[in-house]
Structures are given as structure tokens and as C-alpha cells.
Design an enzyme around this catalytic site. Sequence first.
Site, PDB file in Angstrom:
ATOM      1  N   LEU A   1       0.846  -1.208   0.000  1.00  0.00           N
ATOM      2  CA  LEU A   1       0.000   0.000   0.000  1.00  0.00           C
ATOM      3  C   LEU A   1       0.875   1.250   0.000  1.00  0.00           C
ATOM      4  O   LEU A   1       0.963   1.960   1.002  1.00  0.00           O
ATOM      5  CB  LEU A   1      -0.911  -0.003   1.241  1.00  0.00           C
ATOM      6  CG  LEU A   1      -1.566  -1.349   1.602  1.00  0.00           C
ATOM      7  CD1 LEU A   1      -2.402  -1.195   2.855  1.00  0.00           C
ATOM      8  CD2 LEU A   1      -2.411  -1.852   0.455  1.00  0.00           C
ATOM      9  N   ASP A   2       1.495   1.523  -1.128  1.00  0.00           N
ATOM     10  CA  ASP A   2       2.471   2.615  -1.204  1.00  0.00           C
ATOM     11  C   ASP A   2       1.822   3.880  -1.770  1.00  0.00           C
ATOM     12  O   ASP A   2       1.092   3.811  -2.762  1.00  0.00           O
ATOM     13  CB  ASP A   2       3.623   2.165  -2.111  1.00  0.00           C
ATOM     14  CG  ASP A   2       4.829   3.064  -1.986  1.00  0.00           C
ATOM     15  OD1 ASP A   2       5.759   2.914  -2.787  1.00  0.00           O
ATOM     16  OD2 ASP A   2       4.843   3.927  -1.085  1.00  0.00           O
TER      17      ASP A   2
END
Lengths: 274, 277
Positions: free
Chosen positions: B41-42
Site C-alpha cells: 500500500l504505497d
Amino acid sequence: MRAEFRVAAPIRRTSLSACRSLLRTLFRNPSFVIIYSAIISDGFGWRYHLGLDPPSTEIPVPRDFEVDTGFLLVFAASDGQSHAYGLDKLNSLAVVVDSEEAKNTTKIKQLLCWLSSIGIKYIILYDMQGVLKQTIGIDLESLTNTSMTPCSVIDAKTASSLFHFGKMAIEIISLSDGKEGVAKAASFLYSEHMKDDSEICHRSEPDFTESDVANALKATGSAGDEPDLLLVYGPARCHLGFPAWRLRYTEIVHMGRLRSMNFAAILYVCQVIR
Amino acid sequence: MGKRSRKLVSKILGRVWRLFRRWLFLMLSFGPMPEHIAFILDGNRRYAKKKKLKMGAGHNVGFNSLVAVLRYCYELGVKYVTVYAFSIDNFNRKPEEVQGLMALMKEKIDELLEEEDTIVHKFGLRIDFWGRLDLLSESARLAAERAMAATANNTGPVLCVCVAYTSTDEIARAIKKSCSKKREEEAAGARGSIAVADLEKNFDSAHCPDPDILIRTSGETRLSNFLLWQSALTHLQNPRPLWPEFSLRNLIWAILKYQKAHPYLEARRRRLAKKQN
């Protein structure tokens, strides 16, 4: 929908700007995604056309060499020009090749030539089945008089190989250097732990840290440099079991199939990633 | 009257959207579908900076995006979803940010368990936490343990949340457990060295199949010490949108790319299984 499909196929490689505007329009339509999958051919080629353009400056492309071991002598004598290309900070680079494509030794040798010409100091070649150890490894072994131990054909798949050419080093590894290497390190740690504890009743619970595992990998010959960049040559972006301990913060770039490799693409990726 | 008719219109549009989604997923399911998708989840902080939000607000928006993506994944029939929520390296961030993330984790876990209309209850979700839970704050650790206990008997899809996790730490812990078990086996008379299968039985992910797709948003190309062991034959993807911008369109595109690569990956998987047997 049928009309869009018929229009998309013929213009695929002729009008790039028309392709881009068509794709922008179609992307707004969710059903486009189903049709578009049918016109994708070479994934990496399309990436270039859609925005990741190679640099427009003139790039001196190394000469193509004849397919024989003679080229390796030229390769060994080539002087890397990392400063000329601005790649001083790119110390090590890994190449993962699909084992079927790795049988094309001409292309692998050409790739090594290109990488040496741009001054990469440490190259790691990897394929799952150990094909590179049996082909390129044997050639490099005869050139440098480094012996891959053990020497039989079956064992050549499992031996790791490190060859030095002046300032440059080439390491050839396979799947046996990945997970099996970690299992060997685990057995090594276990035997060291059991040796340390002298009496059965005083044996403490094993408490290994990451640095213990790293030292064990070094002791069992499964350690090595962590590459800054990993180029994947094959049909899909997948590292195919490259040693996990050496992949932590490596940039992974899919370059497409080995048969369509080109120097400008490699140079562009190296310059973007450095 | 106006308010009632607006409600009716939005209800009808919601139903039409759900029907269209169901049709779309049916079309997709004609091709090979992934069983396990992993997400890094960047991009939450970059999203907050881009939209000029307060510090930490990006993670809130990221959570809403996560719930939406999970809903689509489970509607598609994906059985396992793994998310890289917090790395051991992230403890090096500013203390106020780390505390904010711990508080957010606790708040969202409680929300998922206590409220009725959440994906946990709708899909019978089982939640599992991988990583060094002992490194988390007390409240976050207790919330994680509560979530695992409350959903342990659920038979629906599985959500694996990696917190205080790195792949190298997971490997080191697996080696530790394997050595302990080997010691007990040797005490019982068994002999032999530690094999790859022995290590894999002691991973956090032992009960999960390897991921089919690993998606890192924001266009970043690194795996950042996530599922390095399990992703040998995983299709790695790095779409450009930041995590809060990751939508249904991006998910469908990811699955289509996977379906294109599937024959090649499946052939390599079969060859590897043959070699190991």
C-alpha cells in the site's frame, strides 16, 4: 465494441499518437479493458511507445560480436565507461533470464558485452534451471581458469560460479542458490548451536537474528552482493526464485523477451534507476 | 419530495452499478482467476501531500481505498488477500507518525469488528496478522489479537495483514522454529538436515498458497522486503496510481495482465513441482 476491436489491431504499430488518443478515450470505458487485452503483444515494447521513451541523445552502441569464445577475450579487455554514462553509483546489476531463453547464448554474451561496456562492476546472472551455469559458466571457466566445483554436468547446476575480469566480476547462480541455500544455512546454524551447548540438559532455545542468518549464508557459500537493479528477461515480470536474501531493496524492471533486447533500453533503465 | 426522489435515484444507480460490476466480474472469470493477491500500500503520504491534507490523513483515505479494493477482490472470488501495512523499517519514521499509525490500526480494527455492515460480516472474513506483533504498541497488539480470535472460525475469504513485518525477519524466525523442532525430533531419535519444506512449514504464510499477483502502487519497482520467499513465481506489477487512487479499473487491469502471463507462470510452476517430486 466490435468496431473498436477491428480499428485497434491494424493501427497497432503505424500511428503512435492515434494509438495514444484512442487508448485515452477507451480507458474511460470500463469494457475497453476486455478488448485491450487482445491487442497487447510485446509488453515492454508498448511501455516504450506509451511513455517510457529511450533517451533521444546519441548513444554509442557497442559493436555486435561474433558468436564464439573469441568475443569473451574482447569482452574481458573492454574498459567500462560508467562515468561517461553517469552510472558510477550503479555498483551491481542482476539479470534474471527465463531458462528457455537462456539457451540463446549469443544473446547472453551480447548482453554481457553491453553491460561491461557501460561499466557495471558486478553482474549476477540467474536462471531457474541452471542453464547459464552449464553454458556461459563453462565458457567463462575456460577463460579465467576458475574451476566450478564440483565439475560433473549434474553438479554444475548446483555449483555457484564467480568469475573475475580485472575490475569486473560475474556471478552465475540458479534456484539451488536461493531457497536451498537458506536451508543449508539453517542446517549450519543448527549444527553450530548444538556444538556450542555442551550438555543436553543445559541446551538453550535457538535464538537466531538476521545477522546470524547472513553470516551462516556467507559460511555456506550462499551469500553475495545485493544488486541495485534486477533486469528480468522473459514473458512476465517475475523474479523466478532469485535468492530472497539478496532481493530486499533491489529495483526490479521487466525488459521483455531476450530476443528483443536492445542497448538503449538497458542504458535508459540504468540511468533512471541510479 | 426532492430529497426522497434523490434517495430513490441513488438507490437505483447503486443497483445498476452492482449489476454492471457482477457482469464485468463474470466476463473476467472466463479466464484464469488469481487465488491470492498481495498489495504493497504505497503512496498514502504522497497522496496527502498532493491533496494538501493533514499529516496522517493520507492513511485514513488509504484505509477507505483498502476496504473498497477488498470488497472487489472478494466479489471476484479471490480467496486470499495479503496487505503490507507496516514494515519493521517503518519504526524509523517520526514517533508521532508511528503512534498515529498504531492508533489508526486499533481504531479501524475495532470498527471492522464492531459495526454490522462491514466486509468482515458481509463475507465471513478471517483476519490474520503476520509479523512481530510484540513490536507493536500494547493497544494495537491487543486489537490485532482480538481480531484474530473473533474471526478464527470464519470460513470465508482470508485477509492477511503484515505488520512489523519483513521477509528476512520471517525467514529468520522460521529458521529458529525449524531448529527447535529439529532438536525435539533428534531427541526422539530422528536424524537429518533442515530442508526447504521444513522451513516453509514454519513461515507465517504456511497455511496460504503463494501469491499469484503482487501489486505495488505508485510505480515503485522494489519489493521492500515483502514476501521475497513466497513470490518466486508471482506476477509482479507496479501500477502508477498512488494507493488511495487505486480503483476498480486498476484492479481489473491487473487481473487482465495476470491472465496474459498465467500460461507461462503455470508452466514454470508445474516444471518446478515436477523437479521437486
